[in-house]
Structures are given as C-alpha cells and as structure tokens.
Design a protein around this motif. Structure first.
Motif, short mmCIF file in Angstrom:
data_model
loop_
_atom_site.label_atom_id
_atom_site.label_comp_id
_atom_site.label_asym_id
_atom_site.label_seq_id
_atom_site.Cartn_x
_atom_site.Cartn_y
_atom_site.Cartn_z
N ASN A 94 0.81 -1.21 0.00
CA ASN A 94 0.00 0.00 0.00
C ASN A 94 0.85 1.26 0.00
N ASP A 95 1.97 1.21 0.70
CA ASP A 95 2.82 2.40 0.79
C ASP A 95 3.96 2.39 -0.23
N SER A 96 3.83 1.57 -1.27
CA SER A 96 4.86 1.57 -2.32
C SER A 96 4.64 2.74 -3.27
N THR A 97 5.64 2.98 -4.10
CA THR A 97 5.60 4.07 -5.07
C THR A 97 5.87 3.51 -6.45
N TRP A 155 2.82 7.56 -8.50
CA TRP A 155 1.61 7.04 -7.89
C TRP A 155 1.91 6.24 -6.63
N THR A 156 0.94 6.22 -5.74
CA THR A 156 0.97 5.29 -4.61
C THR A 156 0.61 3.91 -5.15
N GLN A 159 -2.99 3.90 -6.27
CA GLN A 159 -3.17 4.63 -7.53
C GLN A 159 -2.66 3.81 -8.71
#
Length: 179
Positions: A94-97, A155-156, A159
């Motif tokens: 969830n907290d990846s980019t 994006w997250t 996203q």
C-alpha cells in the motif's frame, strides 16, 4: 516448488556501475540456478536504470515456464516498471511508489544533426515499445498511457492499481483490528 529473486537497486547494462546493480547476465544466472520451480516471486525495490536491460530481464521472466509474480516492496520506477509489466501478476505494498516517465537518453560527447536525428528515432522506437507494454498490462488506451508517461506520473500503490499497473495490494487494512 517456489523461489524468490530480488531486484533491489539499479538495473544496469552489461557492466555493473557501482557493484550492487542487477544486470541481465547476473539475473539470467540467478534465474537459471533456480532449476525447475512452479512459482517465482520477483521482489522489486528499484528506481530503474537501463531500458534494454529491463526488457531483457522482463522477457526472461515472461518466457519462463513458472508462474511469475512481482512484489513491489518499495519503489518501482522507470525501467523497473518494464520488468513488473512482464510478470504475470503484480502485487504492491500500500505504501509503495510507482513511477513512469518519458524515455530519456544520456548523451556524451559531440553530435551532428544526423546523429541527433538517429537519437530521436531511437527514443521514438523505445517509447513505442514501452507504450505497447504498458497498454497491454493496463488494458488502457495507448494515448492515455502515453500521456501518463509524458507527464512523469508518480503514484501510490493504490493509484497504480487504479491505473492497471498493479493487480493486488498487500495490507489493504481490511483485516486490521482497531482498539
């Protein structure tokens, strides 16, 4: 029956720039050393690197008989997204980019007009290949994908999932207990 490979760090060409990058040759050696496995997880935390090397690594994974899943642990940016798009399934924290951007080329030395035209032709060809890969992965229109690239999109994980680059998210919070 299953194995895990790390794609942590930059994706380099034939030679390692700093000694800790992933090269197609080194990746092929690690992939071949796995032997016969049914499932491969490629854990990604990479800001990208050489596009041709990423294509080679991605195609090795796509052509492997195992089911291949990419897990984005931190960042999946630039050329690393090419590798992820070649995997059968992409799971992101969830907290990846996730980041895509226009094709860039490093120029060294001097160039005449004809050489610059050849560079532009090369960039155009590379861009078309990447747009095709992204459109196939996301199911989105080529023009929409091209627009995202041209804008340099960050994006997250959620996203990236919404835009079709990620298939599943880890830690959706659905099982969380709040006290």
């Amino acid at each position: 029956g299953s194995a895990e490979l790390l794609l942590y760090g930059d994706i380099a060409g034939e030679k390692s720039w700093y000694g800790d990058e992933v090269t197609p040759k080194a990746f092929a050696e690690e992939l071949n050393a796995l032997g016969a496995v049914a499932d491969i997880t490629v854990r990604i935390n990479s800001g990208g690197g050489d596009v041709f090397s990423a294509q080679a690594i991605g195609n090795m994974l796509e052509q492997h008989p195992a089911r291949v899943t990419a897990r984005i642990d931190g960042v999946c940016a630039s050329a690393a997204t090419i590798v992820a798009c070649h995997c059968g399934k992409v799971i992101a924290a969830n907290d990846s980019t996730y980041m895509i951007h226009p094709v860039r080329m490093g120029l060294f030395g001097y160039a005449d007009a004809e050489t610059l035209r050849q560079y532009i032709d090369a960039i155009t060809t590379i861009r078309e290949n990447i747009i095709g890969l992204y459109a196939a992965k996301t199911g989105r229109d080529r023009d929409e994908v091209a627009g995202w690239m041209d804008e340099t999109s960050w994006w997250t994980g959620p996203q990236a999932k919404e835009n079709g680059f990620v298939d599943e998210l880890t830690n959706n919070g659905e099982d969380a207990v709040v006290e």
